[in-house]
Design a protein around this motif. Structure first.
Motif, PDB file in Angstrom:
ATOM      1  N   GLY A 152       0.842  -1.190   0.000  1.00 12.12           N
ATOM      2  CA  GLY A 152       0.000   0.000   0.000  1.00 12.12           C
ATOM      3  C   GLY A 152       0.878   1.241   0.000  1.00 12.12           C
ATOM      4  N   TRP A 153       0.402   2.324   0.661  1.00  7.29           N
ATOM      5  CA  TRP A 153       1.208   3.544   0.737  1.00  7.29           C
ATOM      6  C   TRP A 153       2.428   3.293   1.621  1.00  7.29           C
ATOM      7  N   LEU A 154       3.595   3.733   1.159  1.00  6.81           N
ATOM      8  CA  LEU A 154       4.841   3.491   1.870  1.00  6.81           C
ATOM      9  C   LEU A 154       4.979   4.421   3.070  1.00  6.81           C
ATOM     10  N   SER A 155       5.491   3.866   4.157  1.00  5.20           N
ATOM     11  CA  SER A 155       5.825   4.697   5.305  1.00  5.20           C
ATOM     12  C   SER A 155       7.182   5.347   5.068  1.00  5.20           C
ATOM     13  N   ALA A 156       7.602   6.214   5.983  1.00  7.31           N
ATOM     14  CA  ALA A 156       8.892   6.887   5.825  1.00  7.31           C
ATOM     15  C   ALA A 156      10.031   5.881   5.819  1.00  7.31           C
ATOM     16  N   ASP A 157       9.956   4.869   6.694  1.00  5.17           N
ATOM     17  CA  ASP A 157      11.008   3.847   6.750  1.00  5.17           C
ATOM     18  C   ASP A 157      11.020   3.008   5.480  1.00  5.17           C
ATOM     19  N   GLU A 158       9.831   2.657   4.967  1.00  5.57           N
ATOM     20  CA  GLU A 158       9.767   1.863   3.749  1.00  5.57           C
ATOM     21  C   GLU A 158      10.266   2.665   2.551  1.00  5.57           C
ATOM     22  N   THR A 159       9.935   3.956   2.526  1.00  7.25           N
ATOM     23  CA  THR A 159      10.435   4.816   1.446  1.00  7.25           C
ATOM     24  C   THR A 159      11.946   4.874   1.463  1.00  7.25           C
ATOM     25  N   ARG A 160      12.516   5.028   2.662  1.00  7.79           N
ATOM     26  CA  ARG A 160      13.977   5.083   2.797  1.00  7.79           C
ATOM     27  C   ARG A 160      14.604   3.763   2.350  1.00  7.79           C
ATOM     28  N   ALA A 161      13.990   2.642   2.708  1.00  9.48           N
ATOM     29  CA  ALA A 161      14.534   1.332   2.352  1.00  9.48           C
ATOM     30  C   ALA A 161      14.491   1.111   0.844  1.00  9.48           C
ATOM     31  N   VAL A 162      13.379   1.497   0.215  1.00 12.21           N
ATOM     32  CA  VAL A 162      13.267   1.350  -1.239  1.00 12.21           C
ATOM     33  C   VAL A 162      14.299   2.228  -1.948  1.00 12.21           C
ATOM     34  N   ALA A 163      14.487   3.450  -1.458  1.00 16.04           N
ATOM     35  CA  ALA A 163      15.450   4.363  -2.063  1.00 16.04           C
ATOM     36  C   ALA A 163      16.867   3.800  -1.978  1.00 16.04           C
ATOM     37  N   GLU A 164      17.223   3.262  -0.810  1.00 19.58           N
ATOM     38  CA  GLU A 164      18.563   2.682  -0.639  1.00 19.58           C
ATOM     39  C   GLU A 164      18.743   1.439  -1.511  1.00 19.58           C
ATOM     40  N   ASP A 165      17.691   0.627  -1.610  1.00 17.08           N
ATOM     41  CA  ASP A 165      17.784  -0.613  -2.366  1.00 17.08           C
ATOM     42  C   ASP A 165      17.941  -0.354  -3.864  1.00 17.08           C
ATOM     43  N   LEU A 166      17.262   0.695  -4.380  1.00 16.86           N
ATOM     44  CA  LEU A 166      17.292   0.993  -5.809  1.00 16.86           C
ATOM     45  C   LEU A 166      18.308   2.057  -6.175  1.00 16.86           C
ATOM     46  N   GLY A 167      18.960   2.650  -5.183  1.00 21.79           N
ATOM     47  CA  GLY A 167      19.979   3.648  -5.461  1.00 21.79           C
ATOM     48  C   GLY A 167      19.430   4.957  -5.985  1.00 21.79           C
ATOM     49  N   VAL A 168      18.261   5.371  -5.466  1.00 24.11           N
ATOM     50  CA  VAL A 168      17.658   6.639  -5.859  1.00 24.11           C
ATOM     51  C   VAL A 168      17.351   7.431  -4.597  1.00 24.11           C
ATOM     52  N   SER A 169      16.922   8.677  -4.769  1.00 19.60           N
ATOM     53  CA  SER A 169      16.606   9.511  -3.615  1.00 19.60           C
ATOM     54  C   SER A 169      15.206   9.189  -3.096  1.00 19.60           C
ATOM     55  N   GLU A 170      14.971   9.527  -1.819  1.00 23.20           N
ATOM     56  CA  GLU A 170      13.645   9.321  -1.231  1.00 23.20           C
ATOM     57  C   GLU A 170      12.608  10.182  -1.943  1.00 23.20           C
ATOM     58  N   ARG A 171      13.030  11.354  -2.390  1.00 23.13           N
ATOM     59  CA  ARG A 171      12.105  12.238  -3.114  1.00 23.13           C
ATOM     60  C   ARG A 171      11.626  11.591  -4.397  1.00 23.13           C
ATOM     61  N   ASP A 172      12.548  10.890  -5.109  1.00 23.51           N
ATOM     62  CA  ASP A 172      12.156  10.207  -6.338  1.00 23.51           C
ATOM     63  C   ASP A 172      11.157   9.093  -6.052  1.00 23.51           C
ATOM     64  N   VAL A 173      11.354   8.383  -4.939  1.00 24.13           N
ATOM     65  CA  VAL A 173      10.430   7.301  -4.570  1.00 24.13           C
ATOM     66  C   VAL A 173       9.048   7.873  -4.298  1.00 24.13           C
ATOM     67  N   THR A 174       8.984   8.954  -3.523  1.00 27.53           N
ATOM     68  CA  THR A 174       7.698   9.571  -3.187  1.00 27.53           C
ATOM     69  C   THR A 174       6.994  10.103  -4.433  1.00 27.53           C
ATOM     70  N   GLU A 175       7.762  10.733  -5.333  1.00 26.49           N
ATOM     71  CA  GLU A 175       7.167  11.282  -6.556  1.00 26.49           C
ATOM     72  C   GLU A 175       6.609  10.178  -7.438  1.00 26.49           C
ATOM     73  N   MET A 176       7.348   9.071  -7.580  1.00 27.54           N
ATOM     74  CA  MET A 176       6.857   7.968  -8.400  1.00 27.54           C
ATOM     75  C   MET A 176       5.646   7.308  -7.756  1.00 27.54           C
ATOM     76  N   GLU A 177       5.618   7.232  -6.447  1.00 28.32           N
ATOM     77  CA  GLU A 177       4.455   6.673  -5.752  1.00 28.32           C
ATOM     78  C   GLU A 177       3.208   7.508  -6.038  1.00 28.32           C
ATOM     79  N   GLN A 178       3.365   8.821  -6.050  1.00 27.41           N
ATOM     80  CA  GLN A 178       2.241   9.705  -6.357  1.00 27.41           C
ATOM     81  C   GLN A 178       1.796   9.542  -7.809  1.00 27.41           C
ATOM     82  N   ARG A 179       2.752   9.366  -8.711  1.00 20.87           N
ATOM     83  CA  ARG A 179       2.401   9.171 -10.121  1.00 20.87           C
ATOM     84  C   ARG A 179       1.643   7.868 -10.328  1.00 20.87           C
ATOM     85  N   LEU A 180       2.079   6.826  -9.629  1.00 22.59           N
ATOM     86  CA  LEU A 180       1.423   5.536  -9.768  1.00 22.59           C
ATOM     87  C   LEU A 180       0.001   5.573  -9.221  1.00 22.59           C
TER      88      LEU A 180
END
Length: 288
Positions: A152-180
């Motif tokens: 579902g919607w990512l928490s702050a910790d999940e956003t940070r984990a996804v960003a670290e795992d994919l090598g992108v910024s947390e801002r990029d993760v949040t923006e893509m989540e909003q687009r999806l």
């Protein structure tokens, strides 16, 4: 060996047009899988001799793998037949670049090319508005969409984990989540929408460039001033020059150079010179 192999695979091909995706999948599922020896032989023939029949057999024997990969992308709301078609393009590109001397089976090498073509197709057609254009965004699109199906919607910790795992910024993760999570919205109202219907499309909220009263007043003032300056400038010309310009540009029934030349008893070239000089004088007088 090559003739026998070609004949063996050709017998499994459908003899006529394929009527449906199910019929296509059934047809490709019975095409025998090549042994490593056969694959090496055909790849060598294609690479060394440019044998197109050998390349064709390599493609045919791997069509079932394209179907298997394409099925994994049916959750994007796209037709399976289109996904398979794009995957087949990737397979043909893989066959063209495959080097049998490396010691890797074609199916392992082709997976990247098949997925790459399907990825491009999904990104082009999943929505009208593109949600992923950069390399990082494309990586996020497929990985984040898969993760969100369970989280579902990512928490702050999940956003940070996804960003670290994919090598992108947390801002990029949040923006893509909003687009999806967003959806396409029609820019124009529906064709059957009446004048009294409430319209919520973006077109209804965009101001017209001509709706600003100041802009309208400025435009009208400029046109009036330009018309006045043109009238004054025309009155300053000699009678012949003014008549030539009026006859050539300011009447519905425009006269030709030869008509005016016959009227004044001069050559058409002389009329052209008078016209050019008059226009030059007008431009000079119109500049404020």
């Amino acid at each position: 060996m090559s003739t026998a192999l070609v004949q063996r695979n050709l017998q499994f091909l459908p003899s006529g047009p394929v009527g449906s995706v199910d019929a296509y999948m059934q047809a490709v599922s019975v095409i025998p899988v090549l042994t490593e020896e056969e694959e090496q032989f055909l790849a060598g023939r294609f690479q060394d001799d440019g044998d197109l029949d050998a390349a064709r057999q390599l493609v045919l024997s791997h069509l079932r793998f394209v179907v298997h990969i394409a099925r994994g992308y049916t959750g994007y709301g796209l037709q399976l037949g289109d996904l398979i078609q794009e995957g087949n393009i990737g397979l043909m590109k893989a066959v063209k670049r495959f080097d049998p001397t490396v010691g890797v089976r074609l199916v392992s090498f082709a997976v990247h090319w098949i997925r790459a073509e399907i990825h491009e197709f999904v990104l082009r057609n999943w929505r009208v508005v593109k949600v992923a254009t950069t390399k990082a965004q494309r990586k996020l699109f497929f990985n984040l969409r898969k993760a969100k199906a369970h989280l579902g919607w990512l928490s702050a910790d999940e956003t940070r984990a996804v960003a670290e795992d994919l090598g992108v910024s947390e801002r990029d993760v949040t923006e893509m989540e909003q687009r999806l999570s967003a959806r396409d919205l029609a820019f124009d109202p529906a064709p059957n929408a009446g004048d009294d219907d409430t319209v919520y499309t973006p077109a209804a909220y965009l101001p017209s460039p001509e709706s600003d009263p100041a802009f309208s007043v400025e435009r009208d003032d400029w046109e009036t001033a330009a018309s006045d300056r043109l009238q004054v400038a025309m009155e300053r010309l000699d009678e012949r020059s003014r008549h030539i310009l009026e006859a050539r540009w300011l009447t519905e029934d425009k006269r030709t150079l030869q008509d005016l030349a016959d009227h004044y008893g001069v050559s058409a070239e002389r009329i052209r010179q008078i016209e050019a000089n008059a226009l030059k004088k007008l431009r000079g007088m119109m500049i404020v």
